[in-house]
Motif scaffolding. Structure first.
Motif, PDB file in Angstrom:
ATOM      1  N   LEU A  50      -9.711   0.975   8.326  1.00 12.76           N
ATOM      2  CA  LEU A  50      -8.761   0.461   7.341  1.00 12.76           C
ATOM      3  C   LEU A  50      -7.513  -0.117   7.985  1.00 12.76           C
ATOM      4  O   LEU A  50      -6.615  -0.566   7.280  1.00 12.76           O
ATOM      5  CB  LEU A  50      -8.373   1.591   6.369  1.00 12.76           C
ATOM      6  CG  LEU A  50      -9.551   2.230   5.607  1.00 12.76           C
ATOM      7  CD1 LEU A  50      -9.079   3.414   4.780  1.00 12.76           C
ATOM      8  CD2 LEU A  50     -10.227   1.193   4.712  1.00 12.76           C
ATOM      9  N   ASN A  51      -7.457  -0.113   9.309  1.00 10.64           N
ATOM     10  CA  ASN A  51      -6.256  -0.624   9.972  1.00 10.64           C
ATOM     11  C   ASN A  51      -6.651  -1.548  11.126  1.00 10.64           C
ATOM     12  O   ASN A  51      -7.348  -1.121  12.057  1.00 10.64           O
ATOM     13  CB  ASN A  51      -5.411   0.553  10.484  1.00 10.64           C
ATOM     14  CG  ASN A  51      -4.129   0.079  11.142  1.00 10.64           C
ATOM     15  OD1 ASN A  51      -4.075  -0.119  12.348  1.00 10.64           O
ATOM     16  ND2 ASN A  51      -3.094  -0.150  10.350  1.00 10.64           N
ATOM     17  N   GLY A  52      -6.224  -2.800  11.029  1.00 12.23           N
ATOM     18  CA  GLY A  52      -6.620  -3.809  12.008  1.00 12.23           C
ATOM     19  C   GLY A  52      -5.970  -3.608  13.366  1.00 12.23           C
ATOM     20  O   GLY A  52      -6.604  -3.822  14.403  1.00 12.23           O
ATOM     21  N   THR A  53      -4.699  -3.188  13.365  1.00 12.26           N
ATOM     22  CA  THR A  53      -3.978  -3.020  14.632  1.00 12.26           C
ATOM     23  C   THR A  53      -4.669  -1.976  15.507  1.00 12.26           C
ATOM     24  O   THR A  53      -4.931  -2.212  16.690  1.00 12.26           O
ATOM     25  CB  THR A  53      -2.530  -2.562  14.345  1.00 12.26           C
ATOM     26  OG1 THR A  53      -1.938  -3.504  13.452  1.00 12.26           O
ATOM     27  CG2 THR A  53      -1.709  -2.474  15.608  1.00 12.26           C
ATOM     28  N   GLY A 113      -8.868  -7.715   7.696  1.00  9.79           N
ATOM     29  CA  GLY A 113      -8.080  -6.751   6.934  1.00  9.79           C
ATOM     30  C   GLY A 113      -6.591  -7.030   6.946  1.00  9.79           C
ATOM     31  O   GLY A 113      -5.811  -6.301   6.349  1.00  9.79           O
ATOM     32  N   ALA A 114      -6.180  -8.087   7.632  1.00  7.57           N
ATOM     33  CA  ALA A 114      -4.758  -8.398   7.713  1.00  7.57           C
ATOM     34  C   ALA A 114      -4.601  -9.884   8.010  1.00  7.57           C
ATOM     35  O   ALA A 114      -5.576 -10.595   8.226  1.00  7.57           O
ATOM     36  CB  ALA A 114      -4.103  -7.570   8.812  1.00  7.57           C
ATOM     37  N   ASP A 161      -0.589   4.043   7.810  1.00 13.31           N
ATOM     38  CA  ASP A 161      -1.113   2.891   7.074  1.00 13.31           C
ATOM     39  C   ASP A 161      -2.520   3.197   6.529  1.00 13.31           C
ATOM     40  O   ASP A 161      -2.806   2.961   5.344  1.00 13.31           O
ATOM     41  CB  ASP A 161      -1.130   1.681   8.020  1.00 13.31           C
ATOM     42  CG  ASP A 161      -1.653   0.429   7.383  1.00 13.31           C
ATOM     43  OD1 ASP A 161      -0.895  -0.215   6.630  1.00 13.31           O
ATOM     44  OD2 ASP A 161      -2.830   0.078   7.624  1.00 13.31           O
ATOM     45  N   ASP A 202       1.014   2.135  11.997  1.00 11.86           N
ATOM     46  CA  ASP A 202      -0.376   1.835  12.334  1.00 11.86           C
ATOM     47  C   ASP A 202      -0.970   2.893  13.255  1.00 11.86           C
ATOM     48  O   ASP A 202      -1.977   3.512  12.925  1.00 11.86           O
ATOM     49  CB  ASP A 202      -0.464   0.456  13.001  1.00 11.86           C
ATOM     50  CG  ASP A 202      -0.097  -0.659  12.038  1.00 11.86           C
ATOM     51  OD1 ASP A 202      -0.530  -0.598  10.876  1.00 11.86           O
ATOM     52  OD2 ASP A 202       0.626  -1.587  12.439  1.00 11.86           O
ATOM     53  N   LYS A 256      -3.934   3.705   2.567  1.00 13.68           N
ATOM     54  CA  LYS A 256      -5.068   2.932   2.058  1.00 13.68           C
ATOM     55  C   LYS A 256      -6.185   3.855   1.579  1.00 13.68           C
ATOM     56  O   LYS A 256      -6.806   3.606   0.551  1.00 13.68           O
ATOM     57  CB  LYS A 256      -5.575   1.976   3.144  1.00 13.68           C
ATOM     58  CG  LYS A 256      -4.589   0.835   3.436  1.00 13.68           C
ATOM     59  CD  LYS A 256      -4.954   0.102   4.710  1.00 13.68           C
ATOM     60  CE  LYS A 256      -4.046  -1.088   4.976  1.00 13.68           C
ATOM     61  NZ  LYS A 256      -4.240  -1.668   6.304  1.00 13.68           N
ATOM     62  N   LYS A 291       0.820  -1.226   0.000  1.00 16.80           N
ATOM     63  CA  LYS A 291       0.000   0.000   0.000  1.00 16.80           C
ATOM     64  C   LYS A 291       0.851   1.272   0.000  1.00 16.80           C
ATOM     65  O   LYS A 291       0.492   2.262  -0.630  1.00 16.80           O
ATOM     66  CB  LYS A 291      -0.952   0.023   1.190  1.00 16.80           C
ATOM     67  CG  LYS A 291      -0.271  -0.101   2.535  1.00 16.80           C
ATOM     68  CD  LYS A 291      -0.788  -1.286   3.281  1.00 16.80           C
ATOM     69  CE  LYS A 291       0.083  -1.614   4.455  1.00 16.80           C
ATOM     70  NZ  LYS A 291      -0.365  -2.770   5.190  1.00 16.80           N
TER      71      LYS A 291
HETATM   72  N1  HSE Z   1      -0.616  -3.214   9.739  1.00 13.27           N
HETATM   73  C1  HSE Z   1      -1.798  -3.388   8.955  1.00 13.27           C
HETATM   74  C2  HSE Z   1      -3.027  -3.394   9.858  1.00 13.27           C
HETATM   75  C3  HSE Z   1      -1.687  -4.667   8.158  1.00 13.27           C
HETATM   76  O1  HSE Z   1      -2.878  -3.460  11.083  1.00 13.27           O
HETATM   77  O2  HSE Z   1      -4.147  -3.313   9.354  1.00 13.27           O
HETATM   78  C4  HSE Z   1      -2.676  -4.783   7.042  1.00 13.27           C
HETATM   79  O3  HSE Z   1      -2.488  -3.841   6.041  1.00 13.27           O
END
Ligand code: HSE
Ligand code: NAP
Length: 444
Positions: A173-176, A316-317, A216, A211, A220, A120
């Motif tokens: 858009l970010n899983g963390t 998403g990850a 990130d 993140d 995206k 990305k």
């Molecule tokens: N670091 C990203 C997240 C991984 O936490 O979403 C997936 O792109």
């Protein structure tokens, strides 16, 4: 490329019928091993769907000593030899970073190879150039895995939804960060404690900057915006705020008021060729579809002029979910190799105007500490009124030592007006401190 035979189909188009599609991989970490395992585990089903076997013939890594799930003979640290290998048809770039990934993709395209990438950062910064090069070369450059991991987002935006004028998109858009914010909501813990636990469990990177500071999600959102609005949106034109500053108190108030706190990427159309794109912590009603997306899950909510509201959600990850998106792209390319149709890339044009965050129209959450005196509330209400900010709701709490805490929710206003109200509030003696403020989105 090996082309076994070329024959005309009953429908009149050319079939290029290779006996096998040969794949070179750049990177064999989380995503690379997931993609490789899917190709091995689902081999029969994939051959049935594609019509030919897909063979991974080279894998590029940095560390030749690390144990790998692939045959050692496939592995090399010489990544240029993979993109220069005349036997290879498709490159999977799953190494990350802008360079050398960008240069390797460019070289692969110049050498006539199709490319799948999950990168990305590279796409957000240099995607327009790479997509243009792929189109010029008549090759495919696919990147479904770059946004939303396993959730199909890129292809639906490029194809099924392309007839719509996109009015607004909002995404987790970010899983963390969604994992961290969910834990903070559920357990009332502070950011640092939850981040530490997420790192120990392997959900967050040792360096969490990309993140938790919103980079990130910014990359995206830039990619999704470029596709949805058809013009290049660079990451620098997406306003960005991370989640480090949010205290446990905000989660308690948000909960009391019927909201969750999410890191949202939001983009909205503001006129022809004009958008406003932003990533920041946001209050969203618990009952909104995005308010129900918790843990490491991602989601994209979209409003189109004809399709109305829709939402995509999923993992998403992670190795398998992201590997699934990579292999979906690879299968698409293999079909194009067999049946023709490669290189139908839609290059982004230049010339998108992006508005500054001060022009956003939003609702706001504000928490302040005041001296608990007569007329305190009236003073503050006057400041809001003078700045054309209308109040929608309020909670008050008495604090020790003659102090009080007030939380306000506003009706929609332009951010510039809200900031003027904050500035004026800082100058009235009754206000001790502006504790925090956040934007509020969505109706339940
Ligand atoms: N670091 C990203 C997240 C991984 O936490 O979403 C997936 O792109
Ligand atoms: P990762 O686990 O760190 O794996 C990276 C791989 O690339 C490793 O095999 C590494 O080699 C190799 N590599 C990196 N730089 C290299 C270099 N200069 N020369 C040779 N090899 C190099 O990363 P990942 O999580 O799989 O992510 C890969 C890409 O997918 C990134 O662009 C990321 O943003 C994207 N992505 C990841 C996820 C996810 O869930 N992880 C989701 C969506 C998108 P070694 O094995 O020798 O270290």
């Amino acid at each position: 490329m090996i082309i076994d035979s070329e024959k005309a189909s009953p429908l009149g188009h050319e079939f290029h019928d290779p006996r096998v599609v040969r794949v070179g991989m750049l990177g064999f970490g989380t995503v690379g091993t997931g993609a490789f395992r899917m190709l091995a585990d689902n081999r029969e089903a994939i051959v049935r769907k594609v019509g030919v076997p897909i063979e991974v013939t080279r894998i590029g890594v940095r560390d030749l000593v690390k144990p790998r799930i692939a045959d050692r003979n496939l592995i090399t640290a010489d990544l240029h030899s993979i993109v220069d290998d005349p036997q290879i048809d498709v490159i999977l770039e799953l190494m990350g970073g802008v360079e050398p990934a960008g240069e390797l993709i460019e070289r692969a395209l110049l050498n006539g190879k199709h490319v799948v990438t999950a990168n990305k950062e590279l796409l957000a910064k240099k995607g327009t150039h790479l997509v243009r090069l792929a189109a010029k070369q008549g090759l495919d450059l696919h990147y479904e895995a770059a946004v939303g991991g396993g959730i199909p987002l890129i292809q639906p935006l490029k194809h099924q939804l392309a007839g719509n004028d996109v009015l607004k998109m909002m995404g987790i858009l970010n899983g963390t960060t969604n994992y961290i914010l969910t834990k903070m909501t559920e357990e009332g813990l502070d950011f640092d404690a939850v981040l530490k636990e997420a790192q120990e469990k392997g959900y967050a990177e040792a360096d969490p900057t990309s993140d938790v500071d919103g980079f990130d999600a910014q990359y995206k959102l830039a990619i999704l915006s470029s596709i949805a609005f058809g013009k290049e949106v660079l990451p620098d034109s997406v306003h960005r705020e991370g989640i480090r500053g949010i205290s446990a108190t905000e989660f308690a108030y948000a909960d009391m008021l019927g909201y969750k706190i999410k890191l949202l990427g939001i983009v909205e159309a503001c006129g022809p060729n004009r958008i406003l794109a932003r990533v920041h912590p946001t209050l969203i009603p618990k009952a909104h579809p995005l308010g129900r997306v918790d843990g490491v899950y991602n989601a994209l909510w979209l409003e189109g002029d004809f399709v109305g509201d829709i939402m995509f959600s999923g993992q998403g990850a992670g190795s398998e979910a992201t590997g699934s998106a990579v292999i979906g792209d690879l299968i698409d390319i293999c079909r194009n190799i067999r049946l023709g149709g490669a290189g139908n890339m839609i290059p982004f044009e230049y010339g998108m105007e992006t508005l500054p965050i001060e022009q956003v129209r939003s609702r706001y959450y504000l928490r302040i500490q005041v001296k608990d005196r007569p007329k305190a509330l009236g003073c503050i209400a006057t400041v809001f009124g003078n700045c054309d900010v209308s109040l929608a709701g309020m909670e008050m709490k008495t604090l020790p030592e003659g102090r009080g805490e007030i939380v306000f929710l506003t009706h929609p206003c332009i951010e510039g007006q809200f900031l003027r109200a904050l500035k004026a509030m800082r100058n009235i003696h009754i206000v001790d401190r502006i504790n925090s403020w956040m934007r509020v989105e969505g109706t339940a």
